[in-house]
Motif scaffolding. Structure first.
Motif, PDB file in Angstrom:
ATOM      1  N   LYS A   1      39.445  49.090  59.032  1.00 22.75           N
ATOM      2  CA  LYS A   1      39.991  48.201  58.011  1.00 22.75           C
ATOM      3  C   LYS A   1      39.487  48.611  56.639  1.00 22.75           C
ATOM      4  CE  LYS A   1      40.127  43.359  56.536  1.00 22.75           C
ATOM      5  NZ  LYS A   1      39.664  41.981  56.829  1.00 22.75           N
ATOM      6  N   ASN A   2      40.400  48.658  55.661  1.00 23.98           N
ATOM      7  CA  ASN A   2      40.041  49.001  54.299  1.00 23.98           C
ATOM      8  C   ASN A   2      39.427  47.777  53.621  1.00 23.98           C
ATOM      9  OD1 ASN A   2      40.086  49.543  51.465  1.00 23.98           O
ATOM     10  ND2 ASN A   2      41.623  51.123  51.807  1.00 23.98           N
ATOM     11  N   ILE A   3      38.111  47.775  53.500  1.00 28.78           N
ATOM     12  CA  ILE A   3      37.405  46.642  52.892  1.00 28.78           C
ATOM     13  C   ILE A   3      37.673  46.575  51.392  1.00 28.78           C
ATOM     14  CG2 ILE A   3      35.142  45.593  52.500  1.00 28.78           C
ATOM     15  CD1 ILE A   3      36.046  45.626  55.420  1.00 28.78           C
ATOM     16  N   THR A   4      37.721  47.735  50.745  1.00 27.78           N
ATOM     17  CA  THR A   4      37.934  47.782  49.297  1.00 27.78           C
ATOM     18  C   THR A   4      39.245  47.118  48.919  1.00 27.78           C
ATOM     19  OG1 THR A   4      36.684  49.847  49.192  1.00 27.78           O
ATOM     20  CG2 THR A   4      38.035  49.299  47.291  1.00 27.78           C
ATOM     21  N   ARG A   5      40.268  47.416  49.669  1.00 25.84           N
ATOM     22  CA  ARG A   5      41.578  46.839  49.375  1.00 25.84           C
ATOM     23  C   ARG A   5      41.509  45.315  49.379  1.00 25.84           C
ATOM     24  NH1 ARG A   5      46.467  47.611  46.924  1.00 25.84           N
ATOM     25  NH2 ARG A   5      48.101  46.462  47.982  1.00 25.84           N
ATOM     26  N   GLY A   6      40.840  44.764  50.357  1.00 26.74           N
ATOM     27  CA  GLY A   6      40.712  43.316  50.408  1.00 26.74           C
ATOM     28  C   GLY A   6      39.898  42.758  49.261  1.00 26.74           C
ATOM     29  N   GLN A   7      38.877  43.492  48.826  1.00 28.26           N
ATOM     30  CA  GLN A   7      38.036  43.017  47.743  1.00 28.26           C
ATOM     31  C   GLN A   7      38.782  42.942  46.415  1.00 28.26           C
ATOM     32  OE1 GLN A   7      34.792  45.944  48.599  1.00 28.26           O
ATOM     33  NE2 GLN A   7      33.459  44.171  48.304  1.00 28.26           N
ATOM     34  N   VAL A   8      39.654  43.908  46.162  1.00 25.05           N
ATOM     35  CA  VAL A   8      40.343  43.927  44.878  1.00 25.05           C
ATOM     36  C   VAL A   8      41.620  43.100  44.875  1.00 25.05           C
ATOM     37  CG1 VAL A   8      39.422  46.215  44.375  1.00 25.05           C
ATOM     38  CG2 VAL A   8      41.720  46.003  45.348  1.00 25.05           C
ATOM     39  N   SER A   9      42.058  42.657  46.049  1.00 26.03           N
ATOM     40  CA  SER A   9      43.340  41.953  46.134  1.00 26.03           C
ATOM     41  C   SER A   9      43.355  40.656  45.332  1.00 26.03           C
ATOM     42  CB  SER A   9      43.685  41.661  47.594  1.00 26.03           C
ATOM     43  OG  SER A   9      42.724  40.793  48.179  1.00 26.03           O
ATOM     44  N   SER A  10      42.190  40.058  45.145  1.00 28.59           N
ATOM     45  CA  SER A  10      42.140  38.798  44.412  1.00 28.59           C
ATOM     46  C   SER A  10      41.922  38.981  42.913  1.00 28.59           C
ATOM     47  CB  SER A  10      41.006  37.919  44.964  1.00 28.59           C
ATOM     48  OG  SER A  10      39.746  38.562  44.793  1.00 28.59           O
ATOM     49  N   VAL A  11      41.753  40.219  42.474  1.00 31.94           N
ATOM     50  CA  VAL A  11      41.507  40.487  41.061  1.00 31.94           C
ATOM     51  C   VAL A  11      42.835  40.622  40.339  1.00 31.94           C
ATOM     52  CG1 VAL A  11      40.435  42.041  39.392  1.00 31.94           C
ATOM     53  CG2 VAL A  11      39.358  41.669  41.620  1.00 31.94           C
ATOM     54  N   GLU A  12      43.026  39.847  39.297  1.00 25.81           N
ATOM     55  CA  GLU A  12      44.276  39.877  38.549  1.00 25.81           C
ATOM     56  C   GLU A  12      44.536  41.271  37.994  1.00 25.81           C
ATOM     57  OE1 GLU A  12      46.475  37.605  34.765  1.00 25.81           O
ATOM     58  OE2 GLU A  12      44.442  37.040  35.409  1.00 25.81           O
ATOM     59  N   GLY A  13      45.726  41.782  38.254  1.00 24.28           N
ATOM     60  CA  GLY A  13      46.097  43.085  37.740  1.00 24.28           C
ATOM     61  C   GLY A  13      45.770  44.237  38.664  1.00 24.28           C
ATOM     62  N   ALA A  14      45.008  43.966  39.714  1.00 28.97           N
ATOM     63  CA  ALA A  14      44.630  45.046  40.630  1.00 28.97           C
ATOM     64  C   ALA A  14      45.645  45.247  41.737  1.00 28.97           C
ATOM     65  CB  ALA A  14      43.262  44.764  41.253  1.00 28.97           C
ATOM     66  N   ALA A  15      46.526  44.296  41.935  1.00 30.26           N
ATOM     67  CA  ALA A  15      47.563  44.403  42.950  1.00 30.26           C
ATOM     68  C   ALA A  15      48.811  43.726  42.424  1.00 30.26           C
ATOM     69  CB  ALA A  15      47.107  43.740  44.252  1.00 30.26           C
ATOM     70  N   PRO A  16      49.985  44.143  42.872  1.00 25.63           N
ATOM     71  CA  PRO A  16      51.221  43.553  42.380  1.00 25.63           C
ATOM     72  C   PRO A  16      51.293  42.058  42.674  1.00 25.63           C
ATOM     73  CG  PRO A  16      51.651  45.496  43.740  1.00 25.63           C
ATOM     74  CD  PRO A  16      50.204  45.166  43.877  1.00 25.63           C
ATOM     75  N   THR A  17      51.708  41.278  41.679  1.00 20.77           N
ATOM     76  CA  THR A  17      51.837  39.841  41.888  1.00 20.77           C
ATOM     77  C   THR A  17      53.211  39.319  41.476  1.00 20.77           C
ATOM     78  OG1 THR A  17      50.889  39.455  39.687  1.00 20.77           O
ATOM     79  CG2 THR A  17      49.376  39.444  41.547  1.00 20.77           C
ATOM     80  N   ALA A  18      54.077  40.211  40.999  1.00 18.59           N
ATOM     81  CA  ALA A  18      55.382  39.789  40.519  1.00 18.59           C
ATOM     82  C   ALA A  18      56.238  39.286  41.669  1.00 18.59           C
ATOM     83  CB  ALA A  18      56.086  40.941  39.818  1.00 18.59           C
ATOM     84  N   VAL A  19      57.146  38.383  41.352  1.00 16.45           N
ATOM     85  CA  VAL A  19      58.062  37.838  42.348  1.00 16.45           C
ATOM     86  C   VAL A  19      59.484  38.114  41.888  1.00 16.45           C
ATOM     87  CG1 VAL A  19      58.899  35.745  43.488  1.00 16.45           C
ATOM     88  CG2 VAL A  19      56.457  36.029  43.019  1.00 16.45           C
TER      89      VAL A  19
END
Length: 384
Positions: A197-215
């Motif tokens: 499991k990619n731990i880093t991916r999960g850590q940054v997922s909650s950071v604004e701008g680090a993952a796509p959030t557009a709908v």
């Protein structure tokens, strides 16, 4: 993550092992393993050196011959294969993927291991609990020095498997850094647990701008009565490059240009394109900035600046010249918004219309390209 793209061994379930249809996509969720140049452009290949550079990039490629061992002065301190391989989950996990492991000793509270496959090596640091590993090298930068020079740009993401995690913003880019237990070294890298499991991916997922959030399309929170757009409705509104006969069934492929698996999918589909059996619609997105030091975004922008009929060739020849301008940036934002709307987990993600009119989708590499193409039938372009 301009490198090529040849996978050498796996970092976990769905990482570099063969990815089954509907499994988690390697690039983005699970990360990628070794990357190396795969074309004949000698002018851009890295200089071959006898020692690995002291950099934060975990994918260090060396052209070497013979075995690495304690007798090799270039690897002074290597003790040999781990003696407790079966007792440490993270090390057992690596060994289970076919890599030859050698100890590099302990430093700053972390154990270092090098994994080798052929002439490629990758460096790992084992977390104190033995349950996870970080792909990367220790830098000379300490936590104290980092906070001194960039405190306002650093966020603390807490601890993961005993390692303090820091999130460093640098303009529009960012880097995840793991601190050694003594705080004297920082590791710019990616963490996986012993299950892949990619731990880093999960850590940054909650950071604004680090993952796509557009709908895009229907948002149930808006109260709109409009039906959600289908995946094919969304992909045809993206900016994409075309490769192949216009009359052939179209396969839409979300790609990160620096994703190993995206390149591998392109290579495996090329014979079918040349036979006129399929047309590829390549949709560039950027999902690997956290692993590539921010290089995925400018690479995707470079492709999106090309005309549709030149995009695939530019990707193949690594023509990633800088692309500037609000129009190109808007194209990437729209592609990322579409990716978010379809719940894209990584690249490649494949979308097509089946012969019966339904939609087909695979998150990851297809196990049988012939079956995918056969399922398309005749005119299967979106919107037709």
């Amino acid at each position: 993550m301009s490198r090529t793209l040849v996978i050498l061994f796996s970092l976990g379930v769905g990482v570099c092992a063969r990815v089954e249809a509907n499994e988690a996509t390697p690039c983005s969720r699970d990360g990628s393993a070794f990357l190396k140049l795969a074309d004949n452009d000698q002018s851009t290949k890295p200089e071959v050196k006898p020692l690995p550079p002291l950099s934060s990039d975990p994918r260090v490629s060396l052209q070497m011959s013979g075995a690495i061992g304690a007798q090799d002065p270039a690897f002074d301190g290597v003790l040999g294969p781990p003696v407790d391989l079966e007792q440490v989950p993270a090390i057992k996990f690596l060994a289970g993927k076919g890599a030859k492991l050698l100890e590099l000793g302990d430093a700053h509270g972390l154990r270092s291991v090098v994994a080798r496959q052929g002439d490629e090596i990758m460096f790992f640091l084992i977390t104190p609990d033995g349950q996870a590993l970080v792909a990367g090298l220790e830098s000379e930068l300490s936590v104290g020095k980092l906070l001194t020079v960039a405190r306002a740009q650093v966020s603390d993401l807490g601890a993961a498997h005993g390692l303090r995690t820091l999130f460093l913003r640098n303009g529009a880019e960012f880097q995840v850094l793991y601190a050694t237990p003594d705080g004297e070294r920082l590791i710019a890298g990616v963490m996986w647990d012993a299950n892949g499991k990619n731990i880093t991916r999960g850590q940054v997922s909650s950071v604004e701008g680090a993952a796509p959030t557009a709908v895009v399309g229907y948002d149930p929170r808006s109260g709109s009565s409009a039906a959600p757009a289908s995946t094919l409705d969304l992909v045809q509104k993206t900016t994409f490059g075309l490769l192949g006969n216009q009359g052939a069934p179209r396969l839409w492929v979300f790609v990160d240009p620096l994703c190993t698996y995206s390149v591998r999918a392109m290579q495996e589909l090329k014979p079918f394109v040349e036979q006129g059996l399929v047309q590829l619609a390549l949709i560039p997105v950027s999902v690997l900035d956290y692993e590539t030091g921010g290089r995925s975004t400018p690479t995707a922008l470079a492709l999106l600046a090309k005309p549709a009929d030149e995009m695939a060739a530019a990707w193949s020849h690594r023509d990633f010249k800088n692309a500037e301008g609000p129009e190109v940036a808007a194209r990437l934002r729209e592609n990322m918004a579409a990716a978010a709307a379809i719940g894209l987990q990584g690249t490649p993600t494949l979308v097509w219309r089946k012969a019966d009119g339904s939609e087909g989708r695979i998150d990851g590499m297809a196990t049988d390209w012939k079956a995918v193409i056969a399922s398309m039938g005749g005119n299967t372009h979106a919107g037709e």
